[in-house]
Scaffold this active site. Structure first.
Site, short mmCIF file in Angstrom:
data_model
loop_
_atom_site.label_atom_id
_atom_site.label_comp_id
_atom_site.label_asym_id
_atom_site.label_seq_id
_atom_site.Cartn_x
_atom_site.Cartn_y
_atom_site.Cartn_z
N LYS A 1 -2.48 -1.30 7.37
CA LYS A 1 -3.84 -0.78 7.42
C LYS A 1 -4.78 -1.67 8.23
CE LYS A 1 -7.66 0.67 4.40
NZ LYS A 1 -8.12 0.77 2.99
N ARG B 1 0.83 -1.19 0.00
CA ARG B 1 0.00 0.00 0.00
C ARG B 1 0.88 1.25 0.00
NH1 ARG B 1 -2.26 -3.53 3.82
NH2 ARG B 1 -4.37 -4.24 3.34
N ARG C 1 -1.33 -1.33 -6.89
CA ARG C 1 -1.55 -2.48 -6.00
C ARG C 1 -2.44 -3.51 -6.69
NH1 ARG C 1 -1.56 -4.50 -0.75
NH2 ARG C 1 -3.57 -4.99 0.21
N TYR D 1 -9.18 -6.98 -5.59
CA TYR D 1 -7.90 -6.41 -6.04
C TYR D 1 -7.27 -7.23 -7.17
CZ TYR D 1 -7.37 -2.73 -2.58
OH TYR D 1 -7.52 -1.58 -1.84
N HIS E 1 -4.12 -9.13 2.35
CA HIS E 1 -5.59 -9.19 2.36
C HIS E 1 -6.05 -10.27 3.34
CE1 HIS E 1 -5.03 -7.28 -1.69
NE2 HIS E 1 -5.98 -6.53 -1.18
N HIS F 1 -2.72 4.03 -6.36
CA HIS F 1 -3.23 2.84 -5.67
C HIS F 1 -3.57 1.72 -6.65
CE1 HIS F 1 -4.89 0.68 -2.25
NE2 HIS F 1 -5.98 0.43 -2.95
#
Length: 354
Positions: free
Chosen positions: A250, A205, A309, A341, A332, A306
């Site tokens: 995150k 990230r 990613r 993603y 994840h 982003h």
């Protein structure tokens, strides 16, 4: 036994009816209602629960407002959470809503649904609203388990959550990667090039790679510029093991990211001239602006930093990694989030069908 009696104000005006249930072995329970029939119905329900042995003390939940409970949550729970800085903003917004004046036990699903409509009218997106609801839901769970409010039902579980929009599926196409990197060199932003390539190689990230600042709300609701990420540090890198250890992510879980040969080469070519130990001596805010300018210079539309990613995650699968392996790299937590993603190219899948 239960007793029902009128309640008057100072001017002797009837303001309601108080029900009191007194039973040996139980604390006295009382509650005031506007209608006598409601007081009688409540008293019967309490007595029935006592008869069945399923009675639970409601006094704490019936005398604690949502605003007061949120204050306690801010003092006891948020300081223990890594996402506390962000959650305090959601908490203060809840306290400003009409629902905050209600007692915890009186809040129902329809009250939360009304708050959802308020947030939608304010222009909040589905994901933002879901984050607000997550805080409220956790507050009720904590109050039920730890704050002597075992009688509480979680009203958030009774409402439909806003549907999340379909995730972005933007990937680099054709020669966009080459054009973007060329624009970095031509636009005197060569420092942007290694950050772009590192993001593509690792699926990390932006906040894990770069120092990140945001405007967050303090206890009084004022916006304060706050650092939320230190970015990748040289102390996190182990060139021999080819790993980068991330202690602050995150989702709150530390993870160790394996580094490709290309990622290692990028790191070896970077100067170590930053006194604070940062690998990339810039901020996400600076990268974001420079990235947008270089995309425009290269004639690339609707591409965000982003999105790299997404690109990296999809490439892992195209290289043959299975979901468990890919999620160990990307961080994840669920297959559903990993799927959002991952955007595999149909033409690449077609080649594997031969």
């Amino acid at each position: 036994m239960a007793s029902i009696g009128p309640r008057y104000d100072r001017d002797k005006n009837l303001i309601g009816w108080q029900a009191r249930v007194i039973r040996k072995g139980y604390p006295t329970s009382s509650k005031t209602f506007r209608q006598k029939k409601d007081a009688e119905q409540w008293a019967r329900s309490i007595e029935n629960e006592m008869d069945k042995g399923i009675w639970r003390d409601r006094s704490e939940a019936e005398h604690t407002t949502l605003k007061d409970a949120l204050n306690r949550y801010a003092q006891e729970i948020i300081p223990t959470k890594k996402s506390g800085d962000r959650e305090i903003g959601y908490l203060r917004q809840w306290q400003k809503r009409p629902i905050a004046k209600r007692f915890m036990a009186s809040i129902e699903g329809q009250d939360v649904a009304m708050s959802i409509k308020e947030m939608e009218a304010e222009g909040k997106g589905p994901n933002t609203i879901r984050l607000h609801l997550a805080l409220l839901s956790n507050l009720y769970n904590v109050a039920k388990k730890e704050w002597r409010m075992s009688s509480l039902d979680n009203p958030v579980e009774l409402v439909r959550k806003p549907k999340l929009p379909q995730g972005r599926d933007r990937r680099l196409i054709d020669d966009e990667e080459t054009r973007l990197l060329a624009a970095c060199d031509e636009g005197l932003t060569a420092w942007l090039r290694p950050a772009i390539l590192f993001a593509i190689e690792t699926a990390m990230r932006a906040g894990e790679i770069l120092e990140t600042w945001r405007y967050l709300k303090d206890a009084e609701g004022n916006k304060v510029k706050t650092k939320v990420s230190d970015g990748l540090q040289w102390s996190d890198i182990d060139l021999k093991k080819r790993t980068a250890h991330l202690t602050k992510t995150k989702n709150g879980d530390a993870r160790t990211v394996p580094l490709s040969s290309r990622a290692i080469q990028l790191l070896q070519e970077l100067p170590r001239s930053h006194d604070d130990g940062r690998v990339f001596g810039t901020t996400y805010e600076a990268i974001k602006q420079a990235f947008a300018r270089n995309c425009a210079r290269a004639g690339i539309e609707d591409l965000h930093f982003h999105d790299l990613r997404h690109e990296a995650t999809s490439r892992f699968f195209e290289k043959g990694f299975n979901p468990m392996e890919a999620s160990a790299i990307t961080g994840h937590k669920t297959l559903q989030m990993l799927k959002r993603y991952t955007h595999l190219k149909a033409e690449d899948l077609a080649k594997r069908l031969d």
